[in-house]
Scaffold this motif. Structure first.
Motif, PDB file in Angstrom:
ATOM      1  N   ILE A  82       0.856  -1.185   0.000  1.00  0.00           N
ATOM      2  CA  ILE A  82       0.000   0.000   0.000  1.00  0.00           C
ATOM      3  C   ILE A  82       0.891   1.234   0.000  1.00  0.00           C
ATOM      4  O   ILE A  82       1.988   1.218   0.573  1.00  0.00           O
ATOM      5  CB  ILE A  82      -0.929  -0.027   1.243  1.00  0.00           C
ATOM      6  N   ASP A  83       0.464   2.291  -0.680  1.00  0.00           N
ATOM      7  CA  ASP A  83       1.264   3.520  -0.660  1.00  0.00           C
ATOM      8  C   ASP A  83       0.694   4.485   0.380  1.00  0.00           C
ATOM      9  O   ASP A  83      -0.339   4.227   1.003  1.00  0.00           O
ATOM     10  CB  ASP A  83       1.352   4.152  -2.050  1.00  0.00           C
ATOM     11  N   SER A  84       1.375   5.620   0.567  1.00  0.00           N
ATOM     12  CA  SER A  84       0.978   6.547   1.625  1.00  0.00           C
ATOM     13  C   SER A  84      -0.398   7.147   1.369  1.00  0.00           C
ATOM     14  O   SER A  84      -1.144   7.437   2.307  1.00  0.00           O
ATOM     15  CB  SER A  84       2.019   7.661   1.756  1.00  0.00           C
ATOM     16  N   ASN A  85      -0.748   7.292   0.091  1.00  0.00           N
ATOM     17  CA  ASN A  85      -2.046   7.862  -0.257  1.00  0.00           C
ATOM     18  C   ASN A  85      -3.180   6.968   0.239  1.00  0.00           C
ATOM     19  O   ASN A  85      -4.094   7.413   0.947  1.00  0.00           O
ATOM     20  CB  ASN A  85      -2.091   8.051  -1.776  1.00  0.00           C
TER      21      ASN A  85
ATOM     22  N   LEU B  66       8.418   7.232  -8.950  1.00  0.00           N
ATOM     23  CA  LEU B  66       9.078   6.266  -9.826  1.00  0.00           C
ATOM     24  C   LEU B  66       9.741   5.157  -9.018  1.00  0.00           C
ATOM     25  O   LEU B  66       9.750   3.990  -9.421  1.00  0.00           O
ATOM     26  CB  LEU B  66      10.126   6.967 -10.698  1.00  0.00           C
ATOM     27  N   ASN B  67      10.281   5.522  -7.873  1.00  0.00           N
ATOM     28  CA  ASN B  67      10.955   4.537  -7.034  1.00  0.00           C
ATOM     29  C   ASN B  67       9.977   3.506  -6.476  1.00  0.00           C
ATOM     30  O   ASN B  67      10.358   2.364  -6.210  1.00  0.00           O
ATOM     31  CB  ASN B  67      11.687   5.235  -5.886  1.00  0.00           C
ATOM     32  N   MET B  68       8.725   3.898  -6.291  1.00  0.00           N
ATOM     33  CA  MET B  68       7.715   2.953  -5.815  1.00  0.00           C
ATOM     34  C   MET B  68       7.624   1.750  -6.759  1.00  0.00           C
ATOM     35  O   MET B  68       7.626   0.588  -6.325  1.00  0.00           O
ATOM     36  CB  MET B  68       6.368   3.663  -5.740  1.00  0.00           C
ATOM     37  N   LEU B  69       7.595   2.011  -8.051  1.00  0.00           N
ATOM     38  CA  LEU B  69       7.456   0.913  -9.020  1.00  0.00           C
ATOM     39  C   LEU B  69       8.772   0.163  -9.196  1.00  0.00           C
ATOM     40  O   LEU B  69       8.777  -1.054  -9.385  1.00  0.00           O
ATOM     41  CB  LEU B  69       6.968   1.464 -10.361  1.00  0.00           C
ATOM     42  N   ARG B  70       9.885   0.876  -9.130  1.00  0.00           N
ATOM     43  CA  ARG B  70      11.195   0.200  -9.210  1.00  0.00           C
ATOM     44  C   ARG B  70      11.354  -0.755  -8.025  1.00  0.00           C
ATOM     45  O   ARG B  70      11.876  -1.859  -8.170  1.00  0.00           O
ATOM     46  CB  ARG B  70      12.305   1.252  -9.240  1.00  0.00           C
ATOM     47  N   SER B  71      10.902  -0.340  -6.852  1.00  0.00           N
ATOM     48  CA  SER B  71      10.976  -1.206  -5.671  1.00  0.00           C
ATOM     49  C   SER B  71      10.093  -2.436  -5.847  1.00  0.00           C
ATOM     50  O   SER B  71      10.463  -3.538  -5.431  1.00  0.00           O
ATOM     51  CB  SER B  71      10.545  -0.432  -4.423  1.00  0.00           C
ATOM     52  N   MET B  72       8.928  -2.263  -6.463  1.00  0.00           N
ATOM     53  CA  MET B  72       8.051  -3.422  -6.715  1.00  0.00           C
ATOM     54  C   MET B  72       8.740  -4.435  -7.629  1.00  0.00           C
ATOM     55  O   MET B  72       8.633  -5.644  -7.415  1.00  0.00           O
ATOM     56  CB  MET B  72       6.735  -2.954  -7.329  1.00  0.00           C
ATOM     57  N   ASP B  73       9.435  -3.938  -8.654  1.00  0.00           N
ATOM     58  CA  ASP B  73      10.192  -4.842  -9.523  1.00  0.00           C
ATOM     59  C   ASP B  73      11.209  -5.636  -8.702  1.00  0.00           C
ATOM     60  O   ASP B  73      11.378  -6.847  -8.874  1.00  0.00           O
ATOM     61  CB  ASP B  73      10.948  -4.054 -10.599  1.00  0.00           C
ATOM     62  N   GLN B  74      11.896  -4.931  -7.808  1.00  0.00           N
ATOM     63  CA  GLN B  74      12.960  -5.569  -7.026  1.00  0.00           C
ATOM     64  C   GLN B  74      12.408  -6.554  -6.004  1.00  0.00           C
ATOM     65  O   GLN B  74      13.103  -7.498  -5.616  1.00  0.00           O
ATOM     66  CB  GLN B  74      13.793  -4.490  -6.336  1.00  0.00           C
ATOM     67  N   LEU B  75      11.176  -6.334  -5.566  1.00  0.00           N
ATOM     68  CA  LEU B  75      10.564  -7.256  -4.608  1.00  0.00           C
ATOM     69  C   LEU B  75      10.130  -8.557  -5.264  1.00  0.00           C
ATOM     70  O   LEU B  75       9.958  -9.578  -4.596  1.00  0.00           O
ATOM     71  CB  LEU B  75       9.353  -6.585  -3.941  1.00  0.00           C
TER      72      LEU B  75
ATOM     73  N   ASN C 122       1.956  -6.675  -5.472  1.00  0.00           N
ATOM     74  CA  ASN C 122       0.793  -5.898  -5.903  1.00  0.00           C
ATOM     75  C   ASN C 122       0.739  -4.613  -5.089  1.00  0.00           C
ATOM     76  O   ASN C 122       1.253  -4.559  -3.976  1.00  0.00           O
ATOM     77  CB  ASN C 122      -0.510  -6.680  -5.678  1.00  0.00           C
ATOM     78  N   LEU C 123       0.083  -3.588  -5.622  1.00  0.00           N
ATOM     79  CA  LEU C 123       0.047  -2.297  -4.940  1.00  0.00           C
ATOM     80  C   LEU C 123      -1.374  -1.742  -4.916  1.00  0.00           C
ATOM     81  O   LEU C 123      -2.061  -1.705  -5.938  1.00  0.00           O
ATOM     82  CB  LEU C 123       0.965  -1.294  -5.653  1.00  0.00           C
ATOM     83  N   ILE C 124      -1.807  -1.288  -3.724  1.00  0.00           N
ATOM     84  CA  ILE C 124      -3.060  -0.543  -3.590  1.00  0.00           C
ATOM     85  C   ILE C 124      -2.720   0.938  -3.611  1.00  0.00           C
ATOM     86  O   ILE C 124      -1.953   1.422  -2.782  1.00  0.00           O
ATOM     87  CB  ILE C 124      -3.780  -0.878  -2.269  1.00  0.00           C
ATOM     88  N   THR C 125      -3.276   1.667  -4.582  1.00  0.00           N
ATOM     89  CA  THR C 125      -3.003   3.108  -4.672  1.00  0.00           C
ATOM     90  C   THR C 125      -4.198   3.829  -5.271  1.00  0.00           C
ATOM     91  O   THR C 125      -4.913   3.280  -6.107  1.00  0.00           O
ATOM     92  CB  THR C 125      -1.750   3.392  -5.515  1.00  0.00           C
TER      93      THR C 125
END
Length: 334
Positions: free
Chosen positions: A11-14, A215-224, A240-243
């Motif tokens: 989940i992101d901060s939003n 941009l780093n949010m999605l780069r981190s998802m790739d790395q995870l 997966n990301l909730i945003t």
């Protein structure tokens, strides 16, 4: 051969802010209740109960002011309570949290955050900021190239590719797609629209840094994303990301993934984009310019970048480009 796929929901901060507000606001407004209703309708109790908070924490870790840390503590407490109150996220959920679970949840958050901040100080925080530096350097140079001349967008994109190869020593495809949207002024993402008038913004460098964090949010998802294998099967883990953040949603759509290649012997993940890179480059640059860049995309080019890659070099580039952009903005606005 059996292939088992697992996933983690982040989940992101939003989005996390809505859950925190529901937990702590005595009289939640309809706007807040609508967002929380969407969460309940879109995800099962079990999935919400197992939200992984780390992308949210990595996004929020840069600010340790008392007000921010209090907000992080309350958010983490509310996320912990999702596994204890398996009911729809509505006003009644918030009342139950405050009446029965708040003290227990905040104690759990305190224990968790104590260890998290220890890990940040041990090197995690620097690693996160180093990666954001790299992405900001990409956005900064894009704006410098865009604002400093009236050359064609094709020539500007060609210059950006050379910068990635010669100076950053890193070829970042997602970021290239986003930056091309800026240079060609196609307006396919809210980020490119936001940065279009950067020179008129009150805090242009804060704006760039915030975009780099997105941009780093999605780069981190790739790395995870990773694979764990043995002789009989392979297990894949996908993030997966909730945003509700339009900037992030637009980037996801603009740089849609077709696949991710995973190296079994390490945690390396290689995103494969839905956009065919060679076709896209040919359309954007033309065959003549593209032929002059062929060495960049061959093994020799990859090896050259690998040997030259340096975090300290990125920081130097970033500092110099900030000064150049500040001077350019001052000249444009004078």
């Amino acid at each position: 051969m059996m292939f088992q796929v697992g996933y983690g929901t982040y989940i992101d901060s939003n989005a996390a802010s809505f859950i925190r507000s529901l937990a702590y606001r005595e009289e939640p407004k309809e706007h807040l209740l609508n967002f929380c209703r969407m969460l309940s309708d879109s995800f099962s109790f079990d999935e919400l109960s197992n939200i992984n908070p780390y992308l949210y924490l990595w996004e929020a870790q840069r600010d340790r002011s008392p007000e921010t840390v209090t907000g992080i503590r309350e958010t983490m407490a509310a996320l912990f309570a999702l596994s204890w109150i398996k009911q729809p996220l509505n006003a009644e959920w918030g009342k139950m949290y405050r009446k029965l679970y708040q003290e227990q949840a905040e104690a759990e958050a305190d224990r968790f955050l104590y260890q998290f901040y220890l890990n940040l100080d041990a090197g995690l925080g620097k690693a996160i900021e180093d990666q954001v530096d790299l992405l900001e350097a990409m956005l900064l140079r894009t704006k410098l190239i865009e604002l400093s001349s009236k050359r064609s967008a094709q020539n500007k994109l060609n210059e950006l590719l050379q910068f990635m190869h010669d100076e950053l020593s890193t070829m970042m495809i997602r970021e290239l797609l986003v930056c091309a949207d800026i240079l060609f002024r196609e307006g396919k993402s809210q980020m490119s629209q936001k940065l279009d008038g950067l020179q008129k913004k009150k805090s242009p460098f804060d704006e760039l840094r915030n975009c780099a964090r997105d941009l780093n949010m999605l780069r981190s998802m790739d790395q995870l994303t990773n694979s764990i294998s043995d002789n009989t099967n392979a297990s894949f883990y996908i993030a997966n990301l909730i945003t509700f953040d339009r900037d992030i949603i637009d980037i996801i759509q603009l740089t849609e993934l077709r696949a991710i290649a995973l190296r079994r012997s390490s945690s390396d993940a290689f995103p494969i984009y839905n956009q065919q890179l060679d076709t896209w480059l040919s359309e954007k640059l033309g065959e003549k310019r593209l032929s002059g860049l062929e060495n960049i995309f061959r093994k020799d080019g990859f090896d050259t970048r690998s040997r030259a890659r340096s975090r300290s070099n990125v920081k130097t580039i970033l500092q110099e480009d900030r000064q150049k952009l500040a001077c350019l903005i001052e000249r444009i606005n004078s």
